[in-house]
Design an enzyme around this catalytic site. Structure first.
Site, PDB file in Angstrom:
ATOM      1  N   GLY A 168       4.127  49.169 -29.258  1.00 45.92           N
ATOM      2  CA  GLY A 168       3.052  49.211 -30.258  1.00 45.92           C
ATOM      3  C   GLY A 168       3.188  48.114 -31.297  1.00 45.92           C
ATOM      4  N   GLY A 227       4.924  48.276 -23.124  1.00 46.21           N
ATOM      5  CA  GLY A 227       5.705  49.224 -22.330  1.00 46.21           C
ATOM      6  C   GLY A 227       5.646  49.009 -20.827  1.00 46.21           C
ATOM      7  N   ARG A 248      17.719  50.005 -26.006  1.00 47.98           N
ATOM      8  CA  ARG A 248      17.491  49.876 -27.460  1.00 47.98           C
ATOM      9  C   ARG A 248      18.796  49.855 -28.237  1.00 47.98           C
ATOM     10  NH1 ARG A 248      12.197  53.628 -27.538  1.00 47.98           N
ATOM     11  NH2 ARG A 248      10.684  51.940 -27.532  1.00 47.98           N
ATOM     12  N   LYS A 285      -7.157  50.390 -19.967  1.00 49.97           N
ATOM     13  CA  LYS A 285      -8.449  50.394 -20.648  1.00 49.97           C
ATOM     14  C   LYS A 285      -8.661  49.173 -21.520  1.00 49.97           C
ATOM     15  CE  LYS A 285      -8.955  55.359 -20.858  1.00 49.97           C
ATOM     16  NZ  LYS A 285      -8.998  56.511 -21.736  1.00 49.97           N
TER      17      LYS A 285
HETATM   18  P1  AMP Z   1      -1.938  50.492 -20.672  1.00 51.96           P
HETATM   19  O1  AMP Z   1      -1.131  51.680 -21.163  1.00 51.96           O
HETATM   20  O2  AMP Z   1      -3.333  50.467 -21.165  1.00 51.96           O
HETATM   21  O3  AMP Z   1      -1.218  49.176 -20.806  1.00 51.96           O
HETATM   22  O4  AMP Z   1      -2.107  50.739 -19.112  1.00 51.96           O
HETATM   23  C1  AMP Z   1      -1.046  50.879 -18.217  1.00 51.96           C
HETATM   24  C2  AMP Z   1      -1.507  51.752 -17.090  1.00 51.96           C
HETATM   25  O5  AMP Z   1      -2.660  51.183 -16.513  1.00 51.96           O
HETATM   26  C3  AMP Z   1      -0.519  51.899 -15.965  1.00 51.96           C
HETATM   27  O6  AMP Z   1      -0.042  53.213 -15.944  1.00 51.96           O
HETATM   28  C4  AMP Z   1      -1.328  51.570 -14.710  1.00 51.96           C
HETATM   29  O7  AMP Z   1      -1.105  52.496 -13.669  1.00 51.96           O
HETATM   30  C5  AMP Z   1      -2.750  51.687 -15.202  1.00 51.96           C
HETATM   31  N1  AMP Z   1      -3.687  50.888 -14.395  1.00 51.96           N
HETATM   32  C6  AMP Z   1      -3.569  49.609 -14.037  1.00 51.96           C
HETATM   33  N2  AMP Z   1      -4.578  49.235 -13.241  1.00 51.96           N
HETATM   34  C7  AMP Z   1      -5.384  50.304 -13.095  1.00 51.96           C
HETATM   35  C8  AMP Z   1      -6.583  50.557 -12.369  1.00 51.96           C
HETATM   36  N3  AMP Z   1      -7.176  49.585 -11.648  1.00 51.96           N
HETATM   37  N4  AMP Z   1      -7.127  51.782 -12.445  1.00 51.96           N
HETATM   38  C9  AMP Z   1      -6.543  52.744 -13.170  1.00 51.96           C
HETATM   39  N5  AMP Z   1      -5.401  52.591 -13.884  1.00 51.96           N
HETATM   40  C10 AMP Z   1      -4.823  51.381 -13.836  1.00 51.96           C
END
Ligand code: AMP
Length: 398
Positions: free
Chosen positions: A378, A355, A36, A199
């Site tokens: 974000g 991220g 950064r 999610k």
């Molecule tokens: P996000 O912060 O929503 O972009 O999600 C990133 C996180 O999603 C990472 O830490 C990954 O380990 C997790 N992730 C990716 N695929 C899966 C999965 N199939 N089940 C659980 N967590 C996951």
């Protein structure tokens, strides 16, 4: 109209620059990743080489109640000085007599760094009086903090009204806006968005906004299982948001209406536990046995997604394809990252943001093999949702 930084002559001006120096520090207050800081260097160099006086302000971490040693920006002085090859004049406060005396002693070409803005709760509250106190330190305001552009804080948005004509974006902000706009508004088709992560709830607004702008959406990561379960597939113990099943069906229907190809993984790497010691197997994504969970996209999906990436001219990637932090479940993310690099070398425009996808692309040393890596997590997500970010609006609007 506002100025482009290249057209502005900073000679003799006190230039108040909002940067995003929110860098990680270890227990001994050493910077563990200075990305950064490096991202702001070009703007600072332009100001001082014009003969302007750069006054840098930033937040660092989340101080709760006033000053705290571990969140002091003084820990950044030596690295910043090294990167710029210049002395940095540090002010122990970001407003008031302490800040004014440091700023008043600056000569043309000098650089000052103010103490953490968030030592005042007025910063995050967007307090106008506090913004006015900051504004006293400069003749011109430059916002180069894309990482906080989605916040209507005193130093990122409110302050701009004190500089009705002399306000502009720094180079980093200009780059971020141009590159994201290139995907949202000027993309060469076919356009493909690769959306992953844990999610679906965090990505609904983005998928909705992208449905009017892209040809293909490739879904990966944990969020895929909510779509699969919504279509009556067996997801075993995979991550599913039961309260989002309806939303998943709505997004699938909307994609069909808009003639967007929304692809879900066909197969998955499944595991009996969330660790590198897990037993693993591969199965159809909608036939995951009880006691097993899908933690990565499978080989068939990787091949299918690679083929679509290969045919695309513009690609946006946000979110990992699996639990890439654990080696056994990193293959999908690695293969997609490599395919993005290869598409880029074939003339495709590739934008990576958010991220975890940025962490992945850095981990595989592919950051300089894609077209652009966004620095704002974000902020980029909100921009992709179609929201006008306060930090951008404050400069653009009267
Ligand atoms: P996000 O912060 O929503 O972009 O999600 C990133 C996180 O999603 C990472 O830490 C990954 O380990 C997790 N992730 C990716 N695929 C899966 C999965 N199939 N089940 C659980 N967590 C996951």
């Amino acid at each position: 109209m506002f100025y482009q930084i290249d057209q502005y002559n900073f000679t003799g001006k006190r230039v108040l620059v909002r940067v995003d120096f929110n860098v990680p520090l270890d227990a001994g207050y050493h910077i563990t990743d200075d990305t950064r800081i490096r991202a702001a260097i070009k703007t600072i160099q332009k100001i001082i080489s014009d003969g302007g006086r750069a006054i840098l302000m930033s937040h660092l971490g989340r101080p709760k109640n006033g000053p705290e040693e571990k969140f002091s920006l003084k820990h950044l002085v030596s690295r910043l000085g090294k990167l710029l090859g210049k002395e940095i004049f540090f002010a122990n406060d970001c407003i008031g007599s302490e800040a004014l005396s440091v700023v008043n002693n600056l000569k043309n070409g000098n650089i000052a760094l103010l103490e953490n803005l968030r030592f005042y709760k007025e910063e995050e509250a967007g307090d106008e009086f506090f913004a006015g106190q900051l504004a006293e330190l400069g003749d011109v305001y430059v916002n180069d903090a894309f990482g906080t552009a989605h916040r209507a804080h005193a130093s990122t948005a409110v302050i701009a009204k004190f500089f009705p004509t002399d306000k502009l974006f720094g180079y980093l902000m200009e780059d971020e806006i141009r590159n994201i706009d290139r995907v949202l508004h000027n993309a060469q088709p076919p356009v493909t968005a690769i959306i992953g992560g844990s999610k679906v709830s965090g990505k609904i607004a983005i998928i909705e906004n992208l449905l009017s702008r892209v040809d293909n959406i490739l879904i990966g990561g944990g969020m895929a299982f909510t779509f699969i379960k919504a279509q009556k597939g067996k997801t075993g113990n995979s991550l599913v948001e039961d309260e989002k099943l309806e939303t998943a069906l709505y997004l699938l229907a909307k994609a069909r209406n808009k003639n967007v190809n929304l692809y879900l993984p066909g197969d998955a790497v499944i595991a009996d536990q969330f660790s590198n010691d897990a037993r693993i197997d591969i199965c159809e994504i909608d036939s995951i046995p009880e006691g097993w969970m899908g933690l990565d996209i499978g080989p068939k999906t990787i091949e299918h997604y690679k083929e679509i990436i290969h045919r695309s001219k513009t690609i946006l990637w946000n979110g990992p394809m699996g639990v890439f932090e654990i080696e056994k479940f990193a293959t999908g993310t690695i293969e997609i990252a490599k395919e993005l690099a290869s598409a880029t070398s074939n003339g495709c425009f590739t934008l990576v943001g958010g991220g975890d996808s940025v962490a992945a692309i850095n981990q595989y040393s592919l950051a300089d093999k894609v077209s652009y890596v966004s620095t704002g997590g974000g902020a980029m997500l909100e921009y992709l949702e179609g929201i006008e970010l306060p930090g951008i609006a404050a400069i653009r609007n009267k």
